[in-house]
Design an enzyme around this catalytic site. Structure first.
Site, short mmCIF file in Angstrom:
data_model
loop_
_atom_site.label_atom_id
_atom_site.label_comp_id
_atom_site.label_asym_id
_atom_site.label_seq_id
_atom_site.Cartn_x
_atom_site.Cartn_y
_atom_site.Cartn_z
N ILE A 11 -39.99 -67.23 -70.35
CA ILE A 11 -39.31 -69.00 -71.25
C ILE A 11 -38.99 -67.93 -73.15
O ILE A 11 -38.16 -67.72 -73.60
CB ILE A 11 -40.08 -69.43 -71.35
N ARG A 148 -38.05 -77.28 -70.97
CA ARG A 148 -38.09 -77.40 -69.15
C ARG A 148 -37.28 -76.93 -68.18
O ARG A 148 -35.75 -76.86 -67.12
CB ARG A 148 -37.54 -78.84 -69.63
N VAL A 149 -36.86 -74.95 -68.63
CA VAL A 149 -35.06 -74.80 -68.05
C VAL A 149 -35.40 -74.37 -66.15
O VAL A 149 -36.45 -74.52 -66.16
CB VAL A 149 -34.52 -73.50 -68.53
N LYS A 200 -43.16 -83.70 -69.44
CA LYS A 200 -42.86 -82.30 -68.95
C LYS A 200 -44.13 -82.24 -67.53
O LYS A 200 -43.25 -82.02 -66.97
CB LYS A 200 -44.36 -81.26 -70.05
N ARG A 207 -41.03 -84.05 -59.10
CA ARG A 207 -40.69 -83.46 -58.45
C ARG A 207 -41.17 -82.82 -57.25
O ARG A 207 -40.75 -82.95 -55.67
CB ARG A 207 -39.82 -81.88 -59.14
N ARG A 240 -29.01 -96.33 -55.07
CA ARG A 240 -30.06 -96.64 -55.75
C ARG A 240 -31.01 -94.71 -55.25
O ARG A 240 -32.84 -95.12 -55.44
CB ARG A 240 -31.19 -97.02 -56.63
N CYS A 254 -44.73 -73.56 -61.66
CA CYS A 254 -45.08 -74.48 -62.12
C CYS A 254 -45.21 -75.74 -61.09
O CYS A 254 -45.93 -76.39 -61.88
CB CYS A 254 -43.15 -74.94 -62.80
N LYS A 312 -38.16 -69.78 -54.25
CA LYS A 312 -36.68 -70.12 -54.18
C LYS A 312 -35.94 -69.04 -54.23
O LYS A 312 -35.87 -67.78 -54.81
CB LYS A 312 -36.54 -71.46 -55.19
N ARG A 319 -43.94 -66.00 -56.98
CA ARG A 319 -45.32 -66.57 -57.14
C ARG A 319 -45.19 -68.33 -57.11
O ARG A 319 -44.84 -68.77 -56.60
CB ARG A 319 -45.49 -66.61 -59.16
N1 SAJ Z 1 -38.04 -77.00 -53.20
C1 SAJ Z 1 -38.22 -77.63 -52.00
N2 SAJ Z 1 -36.80 -78.77 -52.15
C2 SAJ Z 1 -36.09 -78.78 -52.72
C3 SAJ Z 1 -36.42 -78.48 -54.35
C4 SAJ Z 1 -37.34 -77.40 -54.45
O1 SAJ Z 1 -38.49 -77.44 -51.38
O2 SAJ Z 1 -35.84 -80.00 -52.30
C5 SAJ Z 1 -39.11 -75.80 -54.09
C6 SAJ Z 1 -38.32 -74.81 -54.15
O3 SAJ Z 1 -38.35 -73.71 -52.66
C7 SAJ Z 1 -39.99 -74.15 -54.73
C8 SAJ Z 1 -40.02 -75.08 -55.56
O4 SAJ Z 1 -40.03 -76.77 -54.52
O5 SAJ Z 1 -40.24 -72.91 -54.17
C9 SAJ Z 1 -39.83 -75.29 -56.88
O6 SAJ Z 1 -38.36 -74.48 -57.46
P1 SAJ Z 1 -37.98 -75.61 -57.87
O7 SAJ Z 1 -36.06 -75.13 -58.49
O8 SAJ Z 1 -37.72 -77.26 -57.72
O9 SAJ Z 1 -37.81 -75.29 -59.33
P2 SAJ Z 1 -39.09 -74.61 -60.57
O10 SAJ Z 1 -40.34 -74.11 -60.03
O11 SAJ Z 1 -38.12 -73.23 -60.44
O12 SAJ Z 1 -38.39 -75.15 -62.37
C10 SAJ Z 1 -39.67 -76.21 -62.08
C11 SAJ Z 1 -37.80 -77.19 -62.83
N3 SAJ Z 1 -38.88 -78.60 -63.35
C12 SAJ Z 1 -37.56 -79.24 -62.00
O13 SAJ Z 1 -37.06 -79.55 -61.90
C13 SAJ Z 1 -38.46 -80.75 -63.04
C14 SAJ Z 1 -37.48 -77.01 -64.05
O14 SAJ Z 1 -37.34 -77.02 -65.10
C15 SAJ Z 1 -38.58 -75.97 -65.25
O15 SAJ Z 1 -38.45 -75.77 -66.30
C16 SAJ Z 1 -39.97 -75.32 -64.53
O16 SAJ Z 1 -40.41 -76.09 -62.92
C17 SAJ Z 1 -41.20 -75.31 -65.30
O17 SAJ Z 1 -40.91 -73.79 -65.95
O18 SAJ Z 1 -42.08 -75.86 -65.33
#
Ligand code: SAJ
Length: 427
Positions: A11, A148-149, A200, A207, A240, A254, A312, A319
C-alpha cells in the site's frame, strides 16, 4: 507539499508513487534496508504490473526518494502492517511508526494513518506518543484514512475508489481530504477518527460474513443434493440479493484478520462476526474431507497435488492461504502432498512452479486457487501425467464436461450431484 510515507509495502509504495506523480515531493521511509536499497537502485519487485510501472515512473521522476531514515515534511502518511497474534491485533508497527516520525513533526504538520486498526487506535497511539515527548496533540493535525484497495487492482482502486477520511477535528479531516484530492478521483467522505477506523473493519467483516454465508450454502447444498453455485446465481438475480462465492476458505492479510479487530473490541456483541470466521476457517476441513472420501488413504499411498498457493487468483501472495491448512490436514492424515503455484515464491512450506512434476503420478488434483494458468489447464495433457483421474475444484472454475471427457471424476465444492456425506459430516 513535502510528504513522508512510512512503510513501502503493497500500500505504502503505490501511495507514495501516486503522491509523487501528482507533484508532491515524497520521501518513502521503510525500516527494511533491503527494500530501500532495491528501490534506490530502481528495482521494484511487486507482482502487480500496474504498481511496478507506477513506482518506476515515480522513482524516475526524481520526486520519490526511498530512505531508511524518516525526514521532516509537511505531512506524514503511515502505511504499516497490523497483523493479529493469537486473534489480538498487533499494533507494534503502528506504534513504532508514530514513534519514528513524532520527533520530526512540527506544529501545523499533518499525520495520516492508513493502516487498518481497531477503533480508537489512531487517537490513543498519537496521544501516547506525543505525551511522551511532552507535547499536546492540539498543535498538530491527525487523520485516519484507511486504505481500501483490492490486491490485484491496486492502481485502479487507488485512483477511483471513494475514500473515507476521519479527522480528530474537522480541520484535520479537511487537510487530509485536500491531500487525497490531489490524486483520488473517487468521492472523499469526511468523518471522525473512530468512525473511519470502524468503517474499514466493517467492510472486511461484511465480506467475511457474506463469504461465510456462501460457504454455509455450499455445505447445505451438498446435503440437499443441489448446486450451491446455481442457487447463488439465481438468488443473485433478485435486485436486493448479492451473495459471494463459496471456496476453500478465506485467505489474505485482511479479511481473516480485520473482523477480529471488531470482535476483540467486544466479544459478547460480535457473535455473528465470530461465527462467520469459524465457518470460513472450517472450509479447509471440508476440502480435506472431500479428498479423503474420493481417495481414501486407507486403500494405499496417495499423492495429492494442491493447485494454487496464493490466497486468490493471479497474485503471488500466500498470506493466510487456505492451501497451507489443507496441506497440513492431509499430510497429518498420511497423504503425500505437493503444492503447485505458477506465481508464489514465498510460502511457509514447499511450493513448485513445475506443474508437470506436481501432477506426475498424482491420485487427486485439488484446485485451491483459480489462477489463469490453472483455469486453462488442458485436461487431456493432465490426464497423461496423473496416476488417477480425480479432480476436486474448490473454485468452480473448470469446464466439467471437458474434464469428464478426458476421463476425470470432477467434484466441485458445493455441487450436490456429488452426494457425499463428507461435507455434511464436516459441518
Ligand atoms: N473469497 C471467497 N469468495 C468470494 C470472494 C473472496 O472465498 O466470493 C476469498 C478469496 O479467495 C480470498 C479471500 O476471500 O481467499 C479474500 O479475498 P478478497 O478478494 O475478498 O479480498 P482481499 O483480502 O484481497 O482485499 C480485501 C478487500 N476488501 C473488501 O473488498 C471489502 C479490499 O478492498 C481491502 O482493501 C483489503 O481487503 C484490505 O487491505 O483490507
Amino acid at each position: 507539499m513535502k510528504i513522508t510515507v512510512v512503510g513501502l509495502g503493497y500500500i505504502g509504495l503505490p501511495t507514495a508513487a501516486m503522491l509523487a506523480e501528482s507533484g508532491h515531493e515524497v520521501l518513502g521511509y521503510d525500516v527494511d534496508k533491503k527494500v530501500v536499497a532495491g528501490l534506490a537502485a530502481g528495482r521494484v519487485e511487486l507482482a502487480e504490473r500496474g504498481v511496478r510501472d507506477l513506482a518506476r515512473r515515480a522513482l524516475q521522476s526524481g520526486r520519490l526518494h526511498p530512505s531508511s531514515m524518516p525526514f521532516p515534511a509537511d505531512a506524514f502518511v503511515i502505511c504499516v502492517p497490523t497483523p493479529t497474534v493469537d486473534h489480538r491485533p498487533d499494533l507494534r508497527a503502528v506504534e513504532a511508526a508514530f514513534g519514528a516520525v513524532a520527533p520530526l513533526v512540527q506544529d501545523g504538520n499533518l499525520i495520516m494513518l492508513e493502516s487498518t486498526v481497531p477503533p480508537g487506535t489512531t487517537l490513543a497511539v498519537a496521544e501516547r506518543t506525543f505525551r511522551a515527548l511532552g507535547r499536546y496533540l492540539d498543535a498538530i493535525h491527525l487523520a485516519h484514512c484507511p486504505e481500501r484497495v483490492l490486491p490485484g487492482k491496486i492502481v485502479d482502486e487507488l485512483l477511483w475508489n471513494d475514500r473515507i477520511v476521519g479527522g480528530r477535528r474537522p480541520v484535520d479531516a479537511e487537510m487530509a481530504r485536500a491531500v487525497y484530492a490531489t490524486f483520488a478521483r473517487g468521492e472523499i467522505h469526511v468523518t471522525d477518527l473512530t468512525t473511519a477506523e470502524t468503517v474499514k473493519i466493517v467492510e472486511n467483516a461484511y465480506r467475511d460474513v457474506n463469504i461465510a454465508f456462501a460457504n454455509e450454502l455450499a455445505i447445505l447444498a451438498e446435503a440437499l443434493g443441489i448446486d450451491a453455485w446455481e442457487t447463488i446465481r439465481l438468488a443473485n438475480c433478485h435486485p436486493r440479493v448479492d451473495i459471494l462465492s463459496p471456496g476453500p476458505g478465506v485467505g489474505g492479510h485482511c479479511i481473516p484478520v480485520d473482523p477480529q479487530f471488531l470482535a476483540s473490541a467486544n466479544p459478547f456483541a460480535s457473535e455473528l462476526i465470530q461465527t462467520a470466521r469459524r465457518v470460513n476457517e472450517r472450509m479447509p476441513h471440508v476440502v480435506a474431507r472431500i479428498v479423503r472420501s474420493v481417495a481414501p488413504i486407507e486403500t494405499g499411498d496417495r499423492k495429492v497435488a494442491l493447485l494454487g498457493a496464493a490466497y486468490k487468483p493471479d497474485i503471488d501472495d500466500a498470506r493466510e492461504t487456505p492451501t497451507l491448512a489443507i496441506e497440513h490436514l492431509l499430510a497429518d492424515a498420511g497423504y503425500t502432498l505437493v503444492v503447485y503455484d505458477p506465481l508464489v515464491t514465498q510460502y511457509p512450506g514447499t511450493v513448485t512452479a513445475d506443474f508437470d512434476a506436481a501432477a506426475r503420478d498424482a491420485d487427486v488434483l485439488v484446485i485451491v486457487t483459480d489462477h489463469a494458468e490453472i483455469r486453462e489447464l488442458d485436461p487431456q495433457t493432465v490426464a497423461a501425467a496423473v496416476r488417477s483421474r480425480t479432480l476436486v475444484d474448490c473454485r468452480n472454475c473448470v469446464d466439467v464436461d471437458r474434464w469428464n471427457a478426458a476421463g476425470f471424476d470432477v467434484h466441485v465444492i458445493g455441487r450436490g450431484a456429488f452426494r457425499s456425506t463428507a461435507l455434511v459430516a464436516a459441518a
